[in-house]
Design a protein around this motif. Structure first.
Motif, PDB file in Angstrom:
ATOM      1  N   LEU A 327      10.667 -37.980 -11.352  1.00 54.23           N
ATOM      2  CA  LEU A 327       9.692 -37.495 -12.364  1.00 54.23           C
ATOM      3  C   LEU A 327       8.489 -36.995 -11.934  1.00 54.23           C
ATOM      4  O   LEU A 327       7.723 -37.811 -11.036  1.00 54.23           O
ATOM      5  N   GLY A 328       7.912 -35.628 -12.218  1.00 52.22           N
ATOM      6  CA  GLY A 328       6.651 -35.303 -11.678  1.00 52.22           C
ATOM      7  C   GLY A 328       5.334 -35.592 -12.312  1.00 52.22           C
ATOM      8  O   GLY A 328       5.754 -36.001 -13.448  1.00 52.22           O
ATOM      9  N   GLY A 329       4.499 -35.215 -11.858  1.00 52.14           N
ATOM     10  CA  GLY A 329       2.983 -35.267 -12.480  1.00 52.14           C
ATOM     11  C   GLY A 329       2.991 -34.065 -13.549  1.00 52.14           C
ATOM     12  O   GLY A 329       3.626 -32.796 -13.170  1.00 52.14           O
ATOM     13  N   GLY A 330       1.872 -34.376 -14.521  1.00 53.49           N
ATOM     14  CA  GLY A 330       1.696 -33.253 -15.113  1.00 53.49           C
ATOM     15  C   GLY A 330       0.636 -33.590 -16.615  1.00 53.49           C
ATOM     16  O   GLY A 330       0.888 -32.841 -17.414  1.00 53.49           O
ATOM     17  N   ARG A 333       1.822 -33.609 -20.593  1.00 53.74           N
ATOM     18  CA  ARG A 333       3.351 -32.715 -20.534  1.00 53.74           C
ATOM     19  C   ARG A 333       4.428 -33.738 -20.214  1.00 53.74           C
ATOM     20  O   ARG A 333       5.527 -33.515 -20.313  1.00 53.74           O
ATOM     21  N   GLY A 334       4.022 -34.772 -19.312  1.00 51.51           N
ATOM     22  CA  GLY A 334       4.880 -35.793 -18.732  1.00 51.51           C
ATOM     23  C   GLY A 334       5.775 -36.410 -19.930  1.00 51.51           C
ATOM     24  O   GLY A 334       6.824 -36.973 -19.725  1.00 51.51           O
ATOM     25  N   PHE A 335       5.213 -36.261 -21.037  1.00 54.53           N
ATOM     26  CA  PHE A 335       6.022 -37.158 -22.186  1.00 54.53           C
ATOM     27  C   PHE A 335       7.138 -36.607 -22.316  1.00 54.53           C
ATOM     28  O   PHE A 335       8.167 -36.966 -22.903  1.00 54.53           O
ATOM     29  N   ALA A 336       7.540 -35.465 -21.853  1.00 58.18           N
ATOM     30  CA  ALA A 336       8.751 -34.641 -21.855  1.00 58.18           C
ATOM     31  C   ALA A 336       9.966 -35.440 -21.106  1.00 58.18           C
ATOM     32  O   ALA A 336      11.127 -35.534 -21.504  1.00 58.18           O
ATOM     33  N   HIS A 337       9.485 -36.199 -20.161  1.00 62.95           N
ATOM     34  CA  HIS A 337      10.283 -37.129 -19.354  1.00 62.95           C
ATOM     35  C   HIS A 337      11.115 -37.942 -20.152  1.00 62.95           C
ATOM     36  O   HIS A 337      12.235 -38.431 -19.925  1.00 62.95           O
ATOM     37  N   ILE A 338      10.424 -38.835 -21.450  1.00 63.06           N
ATOM     38  CA  ILE A 338      11.201 -39.339 -22.016  1.00 63.06           C
ATOM     39  C   ILE A 338      12.247 -38.869 -22.812  1.00 63.06           C
ATOM     40  O   ILE A 338      13.377 -39.455 -23.052  1.00 63.06           O
ATOM     41  N   GLY A 339      12.115 -37.711 -23.512  1.00 63.64           N
ATOM     42  CA  GLY A 339      13.106 -36.885 -23.869  1.00 63.64           C
ATOM     43  C   GLY A 339      14.120 -36.593 -23.121  1.00 63.64           C
ATOM     44  O   GLY A 339      15.457 -36.997 -23.132  1.00 63.64           O
ATOM     45  N   GLY A 360       4.789 -39.355 -14.246  1.00 59.39           N
ATOM     46  CA  GLY A 360       6.164 -39.648 -13.891  1.00 59.39           C
ATOM     47  C   GLY A 360       6.453 -40.999 -13.296  1.00 59.39           C
ATOM     48  O   GLY A 360       7.379 -41.774 -13.434  1.00 59.39           O
ATOM     49  N   ALA A 361       5.290 -41.436 -12.453  1.00 61.31           N
ATOM     50  CA  ALA A 361       5.459 -42.832 -11.855  1.00 61.31           C
ATOM     51  C   ALA A 361       5.277 -43.961 -13.103  1.00 61.31           C
ATOM     52  O   ALA A 361       5.853 -45.157 -13.071  1.00 61.31           O
ATOM     53  N   ILE A 362       4.397 -43.659 -14.093  1.00 59.65           N
ATOM     54  CA  ILE A 362       4.252 -44.505 -15.287  1.00 59.65           C
ATOM     55  C   ILE A 362       5.548 -44.608 -16.059  1.00 59.65           C
ATOM     56  O   ILE A 362       6.273 -45.727 -16.439  1.00 59.65           O
ATOM     57  N   ILE A 363       6.159 -43.650 -16.276  1.00 58.04           N
ATOM     58  CA  ILE A 363       7.379 -43.474 -17.328  1.00 58.04           C
ATOM     59  C   ILE A 363       8.679 -43.957 -16.273  1.00 58.04           C
ATOM     60  O   ILE A 363       9.481 -44.785 -16.884  1.00 58.04           O
ATOM     61  N   LEU A 377       9.470 -44.689 -25.643  1.00 56.17           N
ATOM     62  CA  LEU A 377       8.704 -43.999 -26.599  1.00 56.17           C
ATOM     63  C   LEU A 377       7.363 -44.584 -27.230  1.00 56.17           C
ATOM     64  O   LEU A 377       6.125 -44.084 -27.254  1.00 56.17           O
ATOM     65  N   GLN A 378       7.595 -45.732 -27.925  1.00 53.09           N
ATOM     66  CA  GLN A 378       6.755 -46.370 -28.842  1.00 53.09           C
ATOM     67  C   GLN A 378       5.486 -46.889 -27.900  1.00 53.09           C
ATOM     68  O   GLN A 378       4.411 -46.842 -28.290  1.00 53.09           O
ATOM     69  N   SER A 379       6.050 -47.520 -26.521  1.00 55.91           N
ATOM     70  CA  SER A 379       4.937 -47.947 -25.938  1.00 55.91           C
ATOM     71  C   SER A 379       4.021 -47.096 -25.239  1.00 55.91           C
ATOM     72  O   SER A 379       2.940 -47.253 -25.224  1.00 55.91           O
ATOM     73  N   CYS A 380       4.782 -45.768 -24.881  1.00 53.30           N
ATOM     74  CA  CYS A 380       3.742 -44.693 -24.333  1.00 53.30           C
ATOM     75  C   CYS A 380       2.749 -44.278 -25.489  1.00 53.30           C
ATOM     76  O   CYS A 380       1.474 -43.808 -25.240  1.00 53.30           O
TER      77      CYS A 380
END
Length: 614
Positions: A327-330, A333-339, A360-363, A377-380
């Motif tokens: 998962l990359g940085g951004g 916009r990185g919330f798209a990783h969750i989907g 990306g490291a966080i998710i 999702l809810q935690s983020c």
């Protein structure tokens, strides 16, 4: 040469010396000298005088070349029927590479003097072997990737469920290919003859094991509970040694380890992997660091025997069929990783390892903690919107923000878990300013490593680790595909969240502060869309990830880049829209990928739970 070995030798001698009459082949065979090489021992060293060549009877040899840094790399493997060293004998040049036994091996040695005598008496034989050597030379070398075929399972403590673990691993590996399970009793039955002499019995057993390896994708060797001859044989045969331990036992070095791997133990070339059997999957493991500190281990896995998820993941990691997620940085916009993660799990694709940079490291850390989709999702949402971790402004001596609030937020949600205690293999990367290089974090407190990976330079003060300064990993690599390939391999799904050419401006130079404020606040305000200091600093760590995606292999890996260009780097409140975009985009792309890689799907995928309505 031993009389029982001679008939086998004549079979492959024809391959090199041609269709000579049997009597002449027998005469050539009299020049061969039978030698045994234990696993881990060198046959040739680069630069040695080429005074002989060898034919491999049983076992396996590895040919290694060294790069400019001195690092050795395998270029090919040689097994029964292959030859090595003929080029030096023909040309008189010194050895061009190291050759080492990676199995207990039997070889037939032919000296240069005997070779010259044979070719003088049998010119056609000399011509045939010269042709063979030229064909090998002209074929060149392709990228060689050794694979795991032989797996030794060694119990570290009495009472470890060795057979149960081994048999369940066998069933999981059979999804990939034909698998043979061997213990000492089965090996004796395969020998199927009363013991005569050790040399002959060892040769015949090695021949049987070689044949098993050639006809099976995997061979699992179950070691004895003690360091017996069979246990040592298992370890020397292995490409990977699994050290099986119960996490309730003491992490100290055990007697069987001391006997096998101590100073007087068996030379082991195979990677050693510690398998810590956990009593329950309901809680995060703990105490792994003490086990790793006590011994030299190449990798480790936390395995619970509840269900098949962990055994299945281990089998995929061993077989090279793991599915890894990068998962990359951004920024926001990185919330798209969750989907994307939801779409991957919904499609039945397992996530066997995860790594990332910045957001990306966080998710990715939440995936490694085995959180389900809704929990992530809810935690983020709470962490980035409700808690507002990026609003603790300060006098900008070291950075615009103090950074303490982000640390507290990460620790609140992740706890003090160590990376090595995670169920899934995980890493994140940071930029080590003190050393001027990228650093991958595979161990240590999870939230601290994640904070280092997400510390935007100028926005947040650098994280200090052992006296060295760390900032956002995106400064050097916004999508660490290469790190994952070296860490795990397998099939990689890489998700980019950065956008190329973010800023274009309608002016030739930046205005003064007063001019800019007038353009925004004056009576005749004319807004000029220019990036602010914070946006410029963030942009430096979220450059386009396409270059890193170049390390992905077409048809094997998948690069996903959701269409999120319309969103700002700090657009945290758009979380639900970004998640939906990532999900819809990934569903379509994954469907195409699965159609060409149907084996990637599993029946049940941990972590999938439909999102609640929002």
């Amino acid at each position: 040469m031993n009389g029982e070995i001679l008939p086998q030798a004549n079979t492959w001698l024809r391959r090199y010396f041609g269709e000579l009459p049997p009597a002449e082949l027998d005469e050539i065979a009299t020049h061969l000298r039978h030698e045994e090489i234990s696993s881990g021992n060198l046959l040739y060293r680069k630069g040695d005088v080429g005074d002989c060549m060898h034919f491999v009877l049983t076992g396996r040899l590895e040919v290694r070349l060294r790069d400019e840094s001195g690092q050795a790399h395998a270029v090919t493997h040689l097994s029964g029927g292959d030859s090595v060293g003929e080029l030096s004998v023909l040309t008189g040049n010194r050895r061009a590479a190291d050759v080492i036994a990676i199995r207990d091996s039997s070889v037939a040695r032919l000296s240069k003097q005997d070779f010259e005598e044979i070719t003088r008496d049998h010119p056609q034989a000399g011509l045939n072997i010269a042709r063979y050597a030229l064909n090998q030379l002209s074929s060149g070398t392709t990228r060689f990737v050794p694979r795991v075929a032989n797996i030794a399972v060694v119990p570290l403590h009495p009472g470890v469920p060795l057979a149960e673990f081994g048999r369940r691993l066998e069933l999981a590996l059979m999804r990939t290919g034909n698998t043979l399970y061997l213990d000492s009793q089965t090996a004796c039955r395969l020998l199927n003859r009363p013991r005569k002499n050790k040399e002959t019995d060892d040769f015949l057993l090695q021949s049987i094991l070689d044949q098993a390896e050639k006809t099976r994708r995997f061979v699992i060797y179950q070691a004895d509970a003690k360091a017996t001859d069979w246990t040592r044989k298992c370890v020397r045969q292995a490409d990977r040694v699994l050290l099986l331990a119960d996490d309730n036992s003491s992490p100290e070095i055990t007697p069987i380890e001391e006997a096998l791997f101590g100073d007087s133990g068996t030379a082991v070339l195979a990677e050693k992997e510690l398998i810590l059997l956990r009593s329950s999957r309901r809680t995060t493991p703990s105490g792994t660091a003490a086990w790793l500190a006590a011994r030299h281990i190449d990798r480790h896995s936390n395995i619970a025997l509840e269900g098949d998820d962990d055994i299945g993941r281990l089998a995929r990691l061993l077989s090279g069929h793991a599915v890894t997620l990068v998962l990359g940085g951004g920024g926001a916009r990185g919330f798209a990783h969750i989907g994307v993660i939801r779409a991957i799990r919904e499609a039945g694709i397992p996530i066997d390892a995860v790594g990332g940079t910045s957001i990306g490291a966080i998710i990715g850390a939440l995936v490694a903690l085995r959180w389900d989709d809704e929990h992530i999702l809810q935690s983020c949402k709470r962490a980035f919107i409700d808690d507002r971790p990026l609003d603790d402004f300060t006098v900008p001596l070291f950075a615009l923000l103090r950074g303490e609030k982000l640390g507290r937020t990460l620790r609140h949600y992740m706890g003090d878990v160590d990376i090595v205690d995670l169920w899934l293999p995980y890493f994140c990367i940071s930029t080590n300013l003190s050393q001027g290089r990228m650093e991958a974090h595979h161990s240590g407190t999870l939230w601290r490593a994640v904070k280092a990976s997400a510390t935007l330079p100028g926005i947040l003060p650098p994280v200090i680790k052992q006296g060295e300064l760390h900032v956002d990993g995106g400064v050097l690599d916004s999508l660490p595909v290469g790190v994952m390939k070296r860490f795990i391999g397998g099939n990689t799904i890489a998700v980019g969240a950065s956008v190329a050419q973010e800023f274009t401006v309608p002016v030739d130079s930046f205005p003064t502060t007063l001019q800019y404020l007038r353009s925004r606040l004056g009576r005749e305000a004319k807004h000029i869309n220019l990036p602010t200091l914070g946006e410029l600093l963030i942009q430096t760590t979220t450059l386009d990830s396409s270059r890193s995606a170049g390390e992905l292999q077409e048809g094997i890996d998948l690069y996903l880049k959701p269409p999120i260009q319309a969103f700002d780097l700090l657009d945290w409140k758009a979380i639900y829209k970004l998640v939906d975009i990532g999900y819809d985009y990934a569903r379509e792309q994954l469907s195409r990928w699965i159609s060409t890689n149907p084996s990637l799907q599993q029946r049940n995928t941990p972590g999938y739970r439909p999102f609640a309505k929002y």
